[in-house]
Design an enzyme around this catalytic site. Structure first.
Site, PDB file in Angstrom:
ATOM      1  N   LYS A 218     -12.256   5.448  -5.926  1.00  0.00           N
ATOM      2  CA  LYS A 218     -13.569   5.607  -6.548  1.00  0.00           C
ATOM      3  C   LYS A 218     -14.638   5.953  -5.511  1.00  0.00           C
ATOM      4  CE  LYS A 218     -12.639   2.751 -10.598  1.00  0.00           C
ATOM      5  NZ  LYS A 218     -13.144   1.726 -11.525  1.00  0.00           N
ATOM      6  N   GLU A 219     -14.500   5.392  -4.318  1.00  0.00           N
ATOM      7  CA  GLU A 219     -15.458   5.712  -3.254  1.00  0.00           C
ATOM      8  C   GLU A 219     -15.372   7.190  -2.871  1.00  0.00           C
ATOM      9  OE1 GLU A 219     -14.489   3.003  -0.143  1.00  0.00           O
ATOM     10  OE2 GLU A 219     -15.303   1.249  -1.180  1.00  0.00           O
TER      11      GLU A 219
ATOM     12  N   ASP B 183      -4.491 -25.632 -43.676  1.00  0.00           N
ATOM     13  CA  ASP B 183      -4.344 -25.152 -42.293  1.00  0.00           C
ATOM     14  C   ASP B 183      -4.051 -23.663 -42.165  1.00  0.00           C
ATOM     15  OD1 ASP B 183      -1.080 -24.911 -41.302  1.00  0.00           O
ATOM     16  OD2 ASP B 183      -1.556 -25.637 -43.295  1.00  0.00           O
TER      17      ASP B 183
ATOM     18  N   LYS C 261       0.797  -1.227   0.000  1.00  0.00           N
ATOM     19  CA  LYS C 261       0.000   0.000   0.000  1.00  0.00           C
ATOM     20  C   LYS C 261       0.833   1.283   0.000  1.00  0.00           C
ATOM     21  CE  LYS C 261      -3.824  -2.308   0.023  1.00  0.00           C
ATOM     22  NZ  LYS C 261      -4.626  -2.384  -1.219  1.00  0.00           N
TER      23      LYS C 261
ATOM     24  N   ASP D  45      -3.380 -29.780 -48.754  1.00  0.00           N
ATOM     25  CA  ASP D  45      -2.205 -28.969 -48.432  1.00  0.00           C
ATOM     26  C   ASP D  45      -1.147 -29.897 -47.826  1.00  0.00           C
ATOM     27  OD1 ASP D  45      -0.624 -26.644 -47.773  1.00  0.00           O
ATOM     28  OD2 ASP D  45      -1.339 -26.878 -45.718  1.00  0.00           O
ATOM     29  N   TYR D  46       0.101 -29.402 -47.740  1.00  0.00           N
ATOM     30  CA  TYR D  46       1.166 -30.276 -47.213  1.00  0.00           C
ATOM     31  C   TYR D  46       1.547 -29.909 -45.775  1.00  0.00           C
ATOM     32  CZ  TYR D  46       5.330 -33.131 -46.864  1.00  0.00           C
ATOM     33  OH  TYR D  46       6.244 -34.060 -46.441  1.00  0.00           O
ATOM     34  N   ASP D  47       2.323 -28.828 -45.579  1.00  0.00           N
ATOM     35  CA  ASP D  47       2.795 -28.475 -44.233  1.00  0.00           C
ATOM     36  C   ASP D  47       1.622 -28.081 -43.335  1.00  0.00           C
ATOM     37  OD1 ASP D  47       5.901 -28.375 -44.305  1.00  0.00           O
ATOM     38  OD2 ASP D  47       5.287 -27.354 -46.148  1.00  0.00           O
TER      39      ASP D  47
END
Length: 724
Positions: free
Chosen positions: A378-379, A678, A277, A497-499
């Protein structure tokens, strides 16, 4: 009817000792207030510790029944569990690490084991209450393992988690021996909420570095499930504090306090006793202010309230002694018989008294060394109905991101705080009101009810998105449909697709060659006279030639620059130019030179900048810089930029997998089309195919594909089922 189960370390009502027995008493605090509206709805309930362990079984039964009538479900923790779980691991490891005080951390294995045990006890109690459509909202650092424990038992559950204290940078978080277990626990949630974007950033950094988790902006991919990580700044019950400030009894108390202090300016400081604090630094700054501003002697008082907390723990007891000594020194050095510079009170106050102090104070001094939000600030603002008063706020508090009209200070810089005090005490009324009016608008709009509603609505949205995505997952039903369509088709096109699709990614791109199992699988598919098998890849044509030169497959290389039919020769797409390559290659090489692990791959009519081996986070950073640098070349030469999976590629805009796919469709007609890919380059293929085609994306990204598979290995499983 579904319900929400709120889970926190403490219940909003606690059991307290009263005379020779026990009684129920409401708990003060922002969480109890904020979740009251959620808890009040329908059959929602709340699970937590009631603050005491009852040795008498009759008392336990009585209070369990009394709490359950209010839809509060208690978990009774004994002294050993509280010592190890709460006082031990939670407050001797998590609290100091998360508040950037690692020298206070104590890594005790027994405490960790107790922490695990208590989280498991919470899980068991939740499972006894939860039904399939329920939403579970878990709170704070004491229950970090709980989302993962529930996810393991209820894979489809809707789980939210909110962290009420800061989340540290990954360099600090990784000091915890059980860091991976904690992260995996948190990642069990669908939505992780923090007070600030900095906390979000720190969590994502830890999750991606310390676990096998990938991220896309604020979304993390965990076991085929998307986890969202977002900031939700917590508010207060602002209307309550505004109403208290008009209460007759509070106003009477304000008048008494002002009469007691006369014409003095009051600086208010309210904190729980804790090393996070910044209380000592605040006192040192006030002492410096008094030293350098003697004109304010007898004109100002620091009204300091410290609420007792864990003062039996050595570090807290030592902090209390240091505060006592420093207050004594200041009052002895600067005070007189009719004035004490510091009015120091070491005890808690009811909320009405706190409201009176907020209205009495000219300045509120809030300077924590680190704080998740800090609701005191805020209070104070909500209490100032006349729009007067000045807030001095630490930049290390989460509230500083919202309350920008406060006087923002560095809590470690006593000169900074001193200057802010002088400025606050001399601030003109018009400026004071302008600042306060602006901050009050924020505090009243983003109140605690807004925070709770926002989080719950977002969790509901995320579950809707997940359920929509889940409907496209290739599960048993969709897989059966695909196989059935495949079996009844007389002519089939298989675009693969490959990779990342047929093989997994490798750090070294040359090591991703086909294995024997893949050759056998592809050979089996191609052997079916009804099949036309096409491997469509971004790889160089020379690489595909090396791997598949003796195979009867159709090959498309470099996204469509090169094509080869079985038994034929490689054909180059006409009309392509390499005039741009020299300049662009030099630029990409310069980026590779300053990015260890990156390299440039030259293809016939494209260049690829790979960063698979680059340090995590550095690679994407350099890639985005490179993309920005390449945009001018893209416009000048009519090129296309592709931001792929750990690769940036630039190529002729005339070439992509979609155009190559259209060429195939132009030459043949098929009863069944299957396309699997992918990354972003495969989206061109998906978009080029008719709506009836079976398009499958590997991964869970948003895609033009109709379906998705979670992982690359699932592709081979599906293809094997088609082959057999």
């Amino acid at each position: 009817m579904s319900k929400t189960i709120i889970v926190s370390n403490r219940l909003p009502i606690k059991i307290i000792e009263e005379g020779d027995g026990y009684a129920l008493q409401p708990s003060e605090g922002g969480l109890a207030t904020g979740l009251a509206s959620i808890h009040a709805q329908g059959k929602n309930n709340w699970i937590g510790w009631p603050g005491v362990f009852l040795n008498d079984p009759k008392q336990t039964t009585y209070f369990t029944s009394a709490l359950r009538e209010r839809r509060l479900i208690p978990i009774f923790l004994d002294d050993e569990e509280i010592k190890g779980f709460y006082e031990g691991f939670s407050n001797e490891v998590l609290w100091p690490i998360f508040h950037y005080m690692p020298n206070y951390a104590v890594y005790d294995l027994h405490n960790w084991e107790t922490y695990v045990k208590v989280n498991e006890r919470f899980r068991d109690l939740i499972l006894a209450q939860a039904e399939p459509d329920d939403t579970i909202w878990i709170h704070d650092y004491q229950l970090l393992l709980l989302p993962g424990l529930i996810r393991s038992a209820l894979p489809d559950a809707s789980i939210g988690f909110f962290q009420h204290i800061p989340f540290p940078s990954q360099e600090l978080f990784r000091l915890i021996p059980w860091r991976k277990e904690l992260l995996e626990g948190m990642l069990g949630a669908d939505l992780l909420g923090f007070h600030t974007f900095d906390d979000v950033r720190h969590f994502i950094s830890s999750a991606t570095r310390l676990t096998a988790t990938n991220n896309n902006s604020n979304k993390l991919e965990v076991d085929g499930r998307t986890v969202f990580v977002e900031p939700f700044p917590m508010g207060i019950d602002s209307n309550r504090f505004a109403a208290l400030s008009s209460d007759e009894h509070v106003l009477k108390r304000v008048a008494e306090l002002k009469l007691n202090f006369g014409e003095q300016k009051i600086i208010l400081s309210i904190d729980r006793l804790d090393y996070s604090k910044g209380i000592l630094q605040r006192l040192e700054a006030f002492a410096l202010f008094l030293l350098e501003n003697p004109a304010f002697h007898k004109q100002v008082t620091l009204y300091m309230v410290v609420v007792p907390s864990r003062d039996t723990v050595p570090q807290y007891r030592e902090l209390k002694d240091q505060i006592d000594r420093l207050v004594g020194n200041i009052n002895a050095q600067y005070g007189s018989y009719d004035w004490y510079p510091v009015a120091y009170f070491y005890h808690g106050y009811p909320v009405a008294e706190i409201a009176a102090l907020y209205n009495m104070a000219d300045v509120c001094l809030v300077t924590p060394m680190r704080d998740g939000m800090n609701l005191v600030s805020k209070e104070y603002i909500a209490s100032r109905n006349d729009e007067t008063g000045v807030l001095i706020l630490s930049e290390m508090a989460g509230a500083a991101n919202e309350l920008i009209d406060a006087l923002i200070v560095n809590p470690n810089n006593v000169h900074d705080i001193r200057d802010a005090l002088l400025f606050a005490l001399n601030m003109p009324i018009p400026e004071m009101k302008r600042r306060m009016k602006s901050m009050r608008a924020i505090v009243f709009k983003f109140n605690v009810q807004h925070w709770a509603t926002l989080f719950m609505n977002r969790l509901e949205e995320i579950k809707t998105v997940q359920s929509t995505t889940k409907a496209r997952l290739v599960g048993t039903t969709i897989e059966t449909q695909i196989i059935d369509q495949y079996k009844h088709a007389a002519s089939r096109l298989l675009l693969l697709d490959y990779d990342g699709t047929l093989v997994g990614f490798q750090d070294d791109i040359d090591k991703a060659s086909p294995d024997d199992q893949l050759y056998r699988l592809l050979d089996t598919l191609e052997a079916d006279i009804n099949n036309h098998l096409v491997i469509i890849s971004g790889r160089k044509h020379s690489t595909l030639e090396q791997w598949f030169h003796n195979k009867p497959y159709s090959l498309i290389a470099e996204h469509g620059v090169w094509t080869k039919e079985p038994g034929g020769e490689w054909r180059l797409k006409s009309g392509l130019s390499n005039a741009w390559k020299g300049e662009v290659s030099a630029l990409m090489e310069s980026f590779a030179d300053r990015t260890p692990g990156a390299f440039v791959e030259e293809k016939s009519f494209s260049l690829a900048w790979h960063y698979r081996k680059v340090q995590r986070d550095l690679g994407p950073l350099r890639a985005h810089e490179l993309i920005d640098s390449l945009r001018d070349y893209s416009a000048a030469y009519g090129l296309q930029l592709l931001d792929g999976d750990k690769v940036v590629e630039i190529r002729s805009a005339e070439v992509n997998k979609g155009r190559a796919t259209l060429d195939i469709l132009h030459e043949n007609r098929y009863d069944f089309i299957l396309s699997i890919g992918d990354d972003r380059t495969d989206e061109d293929t998906f978009q080029a195919l008719p709506a009836t085609a079976c398009t499958i994306k590997v991964g869970t990204e948003v895609s033009a594909a109709r379906f998705y598979l979670k992982q690359q290995r699932d592709v081979r499983i599906l293809l094997q089922k088609l082959a057999t």
